[in-house]
Write a protein that holds these residues in place. Structure first.
Motif, PDB file in Angstrom:
ATOM      1  N   TYR A   1      -0.840   4.411   9.840  1.00  0.00           N
ATOM      2  CA  TYR A   1      -2.030   3.998   9.075  1.00  0.00           C
ATOM      3  C   TYR A   1      -3.133   3.512  10.015  1.00  0.00           C
ATOM      4  O   TYR A   1      -4.267   3.937   9.961  1.00  0.00           O
ATOM      5  CB  TYR A   1      -1.672   2.842   8.132  1.00  0.00           C
ATOM      6  CG  TYR A   1      -0.982   3.196   6.836  1.00  0.00           C
ATOM      7  CD1 TYR A   1      -0.483   2.178   6.020  1.00  0.00           C
ATOM      8  CD2 TYR A   1      -0.826   4.515   6.396  1.00  0.00           C
ATOM      9  CE1 TYR A   1       0.153   2.458   4.807  1.00  0.00           C
ATOM     10  CE2 TYR A   1      -0.203   4.801   5.199  1.00  0.00           C
ATOM     11  CZ  TYR A   1       0.290   3.771   4.405  1.00  0.00           C
ATOM     12  OH  TYR A   1       0.912   4.038   3.200  1.00  0.00           O
TER      13      TYR A   1
ATOM     14  N   ASN B   1      -8.352  -0.287  -4.663  1.00  0.00           N
ATOM     15  CA  ASN B   1      -8.136   1.095  -5.110  1.00  0.00           C
ATOM     16  C   ASN B   1      -9.364   1.724  -5.752  1.00  0.00           C
ATOM     17  O   ASN B   1      -9.292   2.426  -6.750  1.00  0.00           O
ATOM     18  CB  ASN B   1      -6.947   1.130  -6.099  1.00  0.00           C
ATOM     19  CG  ASN B   1      -6.522   2.554  -6.378  1.00  0.00           C
ATOM     20  OD1 ASN B   1      -6.538   3.387  -5.466  1.00  0.00           O
ATOM     21  ND2 ASN B   1      -6.199   2.842  -7.627  1.00  0.00           N
TER      22      ASN B   1
ATOM     23  N   ARG C   1      -8.046   8.041   3.504  1.00  0.00           N
ATOM     24  CA  ARG C   1      -7.158   7.946   2.325  1.00  0.00           C
ATOM     25  C   ARG C   1      -6.665   9.313   1.863  1.00  0.00           C
ATOM     26  O   ARG C   1      -5.514   9.469   1.465  1.00  0.00           O
ATOM     27  CB  ARG C   1      -7.863   7.244   1.164  1.00  0.00           C
ATOM     28  CG  ARG C   1      -7.782   5.736   1.262  1.00  0.00           C
ATOM     29  CD  ARG C   1      -8.163   5.061  -0.012  1.00  0.00           C
ATOM     30  NE  ARG C   1      -9.608   5.070  -0.252  1.00  0.00           N
ATOM     31  CZ  ARG C   1     -10.204   4.218  -1.080  1.00  0.00           C
ATOM     32  NH1 ARG C   1      -9.505   3.297  -1.738  1.00  0.00           N
ATOM     33  NH2 ARG C   1     -11.518   4.255  -1.265  1.00  0.00           N
TER      34      ARG C   1
ATOM     35  N   ASP D   1     -12.553   7.675   2.793  1.00  0.00           N
ATOM     36  CA  ASP D   1     -11.700   8.591   2.019  1.00  0.00           C
ATOM     37  C   ASP D   1     -11.186   9.748   2.861  1.00  0.00           C
ATOM     38  O   ASP D   1     -10.196  10.386   2.503  1.00  0.00           O
ATOM     39  CB  ASP D   1     -12.427   9.076   0.753  1.00  0.00           C
ATOM     40  CG  ASP D   1     -12.434   7.982  -0.330  1.00  0.00           C
ATOM     41  OD1 ASP D   1     -13.144   8.131  -1.335  1.00  0.00           O
ATOM     42  OD2 ASP D   1     -11.719   6.967  -0.149  1.00  0.00           O
TER      43      ASP D   1
ATOM     44  N   TYR E   1       0.835  -1.201   0.000  1.00  0.00           N
ATOM     45  CA  TYR E   1       0.000   0.000   0.000  1.00  0.00           C
ATOM     46  C   TYR E   1       0.873   1.256   0.000  1.00  0.00           C
ATOM     47  O   TYR E   1       0.603   2.215  -0.722  1.00  0.00           O
ATOM     48  CB  TYR E   1      -0.990   0.027   1.170  1.00  0.00           C
ATOM     49  CG  TYR E   1      -2.119   0.987   0.908  1.00  0.00           C
ATOM     50  CD1 TYR E   1      -2.140   2.253   1.476  1.00  0.00           C
ATOM     51  CD2 TYR E   1      -3.119   0.659  -0.008  1.00  0.00           C
ATOM     52  CE1 TYR E   1      -3.141   3.151   1.174  1.00  0.00           C
ATOM     53  CE2 TYR E   1      -4.124   1.551  -0.316  1.00  0.00           C
ATOM     54  CZ  TYR E   1      -4.143   2.799   0.269  1.00  0.00           C
ATOM     55  OH  TYR E   1      -5.132   3.692  -0.050  1.00  0.00           O
TER      56      TYR E   1
ATOM     57  N   VAL F   1     -10.065  -0.617  -0.530  1.00  0.00           N
ATOM     58  CA  VAL F   1      -8.717  -0.093  -0.285  1.00  0.00           C
ATOM     59  C   VAL F   1      -7.697  -0.894  -1.093  1.00  0.00           C
ATOM     60  O   VAL F   1      -7.027  -0.312  -1.941  1.00  0.00           O
ATOM     61  CB  VAL F   1      -8.410  -0.055   1.229  1.00  0.00           C
ATOM     62  CG1 VAL F   1      -6.960   0.343   1.497  1.00  0.00           C
ATOM     63  CG2 VAL F   1      -9.370   0.922   1.917  1.00  0.00           C
TER      64      VAL F   1
END
Ligand SMILES: C[C@H](N[C@H](C(=O)O)[C@@H]1CCCN1C(=O)[C@@H](N)CC(=O)O)C(=O)N1CCC[C@H]1C(=O)O
Ligand SMILES: [Zn+2]
Length: 628
Positions: free
Chosen positions: A460, A496, A447, A444, A175, A493
């Protein structure tokens, strides 16, 4: 093709430019189907060989994108006065990760493939009570069914923790690599980072602020539902004290990610004596996957929308293959960009949840069909949220007791107009739509911060739980570590796929529902509306879908609702009767929860030997101490 530009030489020759656009489309309708076909082959049969073919086809498409970008430089398209041509050039030139040099492009596609493969092949072993500890279980159908039905705290914790051990925990390195290269590509395309690129698809000033305002507008409604669910779950799991910070342990909500609480309906229905047991009715009537799709397709065609092309059923994968091959089970809809091939891939089970998912995926295919004659670059939703909303809008009608009665999925002795049944129905809808809101919002949020570089790899998981605890009011049932990567346990995730589109969809689908119900001549409360067979409503929806992404989304929104902004008022109107009921139910409860998850809840660095992979009794986090 390159010759047209240079021979005309004139960078403002709109005639030559339009000829080039035609050529681009013709070529794109060859290159994209090939890439889609290779991706489909891998998704429906995960092997190294098919992975190599997929990567090869993606490389070929990226080279086509690079070439096309270079050819757009032959024209001064940014100064074109013809808006449609200018918009096509803008989208052709915006080539995403294809901008990377070949070696880096291959690195990013490899990193993504690794994560997708880990996610789709994951199995969890050592099930409590199993004689054979080496027996392993997939998410679909086994772990999903356990999360949906089990009321055994330990069994739920085993599935919840095991799934995260077998997916997210294996992804951080890939990732991090993906983030680095996606940001590099975004930078080369003129964006500040990959999140900036993703948000650009909404063409909306201060988009993040707008999302935050919509979220704030829905918080009170969510807090009521959360307080009610927490109260009833404390009764069900008496003896397992919930964190005094007010969160609900995340494995108790009937879903692996606590994103939809519909499986708690029997616990939370206001009138338990009046069930909405559509799954049982489907099973009693020997529903098959195909019957579920026929039901959905009929709803679309009765609105005057398009039927599925003949090839659709033949080429789709609607059931989990039984030959033992690995497939990506997560449901998805596919446009092959050749105006002929449209497919759905899902591992359907005969349940109400899957009937809703079937409508969701069929909504995507209907959008593909409606805009199939647009230029290839306009074969997208007006914004990604629009694409997510179509199937759900129809499902809002299908789910009503009135419609269920019509299709014989309501118990014969039940009266669809019974007010208590109607309140049960609204609760059922709330457990899917209101419960989802913070989850749809926070993925998001996490993200975008990672892409901005505000969240580093070793943060993370801490940042993920900060958002889950703060916005969703759920806490981990077992200790989490910095070596865990719980965001990676959610399909979108590793795959993507951006997620704010679902948050947008859950807001605008009620605006669309309100407008289409008016068009269909509905009178009375919004939650009782069924637009079934209203070709007036169908025509409005079709007219909007035909636009694809050729216009900015406020134009598309206006085509249906007459408004040009997203707002939560129609969602709130829809749930008003339930909101009143909930307020009474939780008047003695403390609404909400602390921003942080429980006293001294931190994500410690794991002890030198990383936490056991087989879930022997792991240290309970400070927030949840079962007495048993
Ligand atoms: C079950 C559904 N699968 C997605 C979807 O249908 O959106 C799949 C996987 C990711 C994108 N996708 C597509 O099919 C796209 N090709 C659609 C398009 O063309 O844009 C899904 O993930 N959902 C539905 C509710 C919330 C969310 C979830 O389950 O968390
Ligand atoms: Zn979707």
């Amino acid at each position: 093709v390159a010759s047209i530009g240079s021979s005309f030489g004139d960078r403002n020759n709109i005639t030559a430019a339009k000829i080039w656009l035609e050529e681009y489309n013709t070529e794109a309708e060859k290159v994209r189907p090939e890439a889609q076909e290779a991706s489909w082959t891998w998704n429906t049969n995960i092997t190294d060989y098919n992975n190599r073919l997929k990567l090869e086809a993606e490389k070929k498409k990226s080279e086509f994108d690079k070439r096309s970008y270079n050819q757009t430089l032959n024209w001064d398209w940014k100064n074109f006065t013809e808006i449609n041509a200018k918009r096509q050039f803008y989208k052709i030139a915006d080539i995403g990760e294809s901008v990377l040099p070949t070696d880096k492009f291959q690195q990013i596609t490899k990193a993504k493939s690794n994560m997708q493969s880990v996610y789709s092949k994951a199995r969890v072993c050592n099930k409590p009570g199993d004689q054979d500890p080496s027996k392993c279980y997939p998410l679909n159908p086994t772990l999903e069914n356990i999360m949906a039905k089990s009321t055994d705290w330990k069994e739920l914790a085993w599935a919840w923790e095991g799934w995260r051990n077998e997916t997210g925990r294996k992804m951080p390195d890939d990732y991090e690599k993906f983030v680095e290269l996606a940001n590099e590509a975004a930078g080369m395309n003129g964006y500040t980072d990959n999140g900036d690129y993703w948000r650009s698809w909404y063409e909306t000033e201060n988009f993040e602020k707008q999302m935050e305002e919509l979220f704030i507008g829905l918080k009170d409604l969510y807090k009521l539902l959360h307080a009610y669910a927490r109260k009833k779950l404390k009764e069900r799991f008496v003896g397992h004290p919930f964190p005094d910070s007010g969160q609900i342990p995340a494995h108790l909500l009937g879903n692996m990610w606590a994103q939809s609480w519909g499986n708690l309906f029997t616990l939370l229905a206001p009138y338990p004596g009046k069930p909405l047991d559509v799954t049982e009715m489907m099973r009693e009537q020997n529903y098959t996957t195909r019957k579920m799709f026929d039901l959905s397709e009929k709803f679309f065609t009765d609105l005057g929308l398009d039927p599925m092309p003949p090839k659709f059923y033949n080429d789709s994968m609607l059931d989990k293959p039984e030959d033992g091959r690995d497939v990506v089970c997560h449901a998805s809809a596919w446009d092959f960009y050749n105006r002929k091939d449209f497919r759905i891939k899902q591992c359907t089970q005969v349940t109400m949840d899957w009937l809703i998912t079937t409508h969701h995926e069929m909504g995507h295919v209907q959008y593909f069909l409606q805009y199939k004659d647009q230029p290839v670059v306009f074969r997208r939703g007006a914004n990604p949220g629009f694409h997510e909303a179509i199937g759900d809008v129809l499902a809002l009608s299908v789910s009503t007791p009135k419609h269920l009665k019509k299709i014989n999925l309501l118990r014969p002795n039940q009266n669809p107009d019974d007010e208590e049944l109607q309140l049960n129905f609204l609760m059922n809808q709330a457990l899917k739509k209101i419960a989802f809101i913070p989850f749809g919002y926070l993925i998001d949020q996490w993200r975008w911060k990672v892409f901005k570089g505000e969240t580093k790899k070793d943060e993370y998981n801490e940042d993920w739980w900060n958002l889950r605890c703060k916005h969703q009011g759920v806490s981990p049932p077992v200790q989490r570590f910095n070596t865990d990567f719980d965001a990676g346990s959610k399909f979108h995730v590793p795959n993507n796929t951006p997620y704010i589109r679902y948050f947008v969809s859950y807001v605008i689908q009620f605006q669309f529902h309100k407008a289409l119900c008016k068009e269909a001549g509905h009178n009375g409360p919004l939650h009782k509306c069924d637009i079934d067979q209203s070709t007036e409503a169908g025509n409005k929806l079709a007219a909007m879908m035909k636009l694809g992404s050729s216009k900015e989304w406020p134009d598309a929104m206006e085509a249906i609702t007459g408004q040009r902004k997203m707002n939560v008022s129609d969602l709130i109107e829809y749930f008003a009767p339930l909101e009143d009921w909930l307020k009474k139910e939780v008047k003695n409860e403390t609404l909400g929860w602390d921003d942080q998850c429980g006293r001294n809840f931190t994500i410690p660095t794991p002890p030198p030997t990383s936490p056991p992979t087989t879930p022997t009794p792991t240290p309970q986090s400070s927030t949840v101490k079962p007495t048993s």
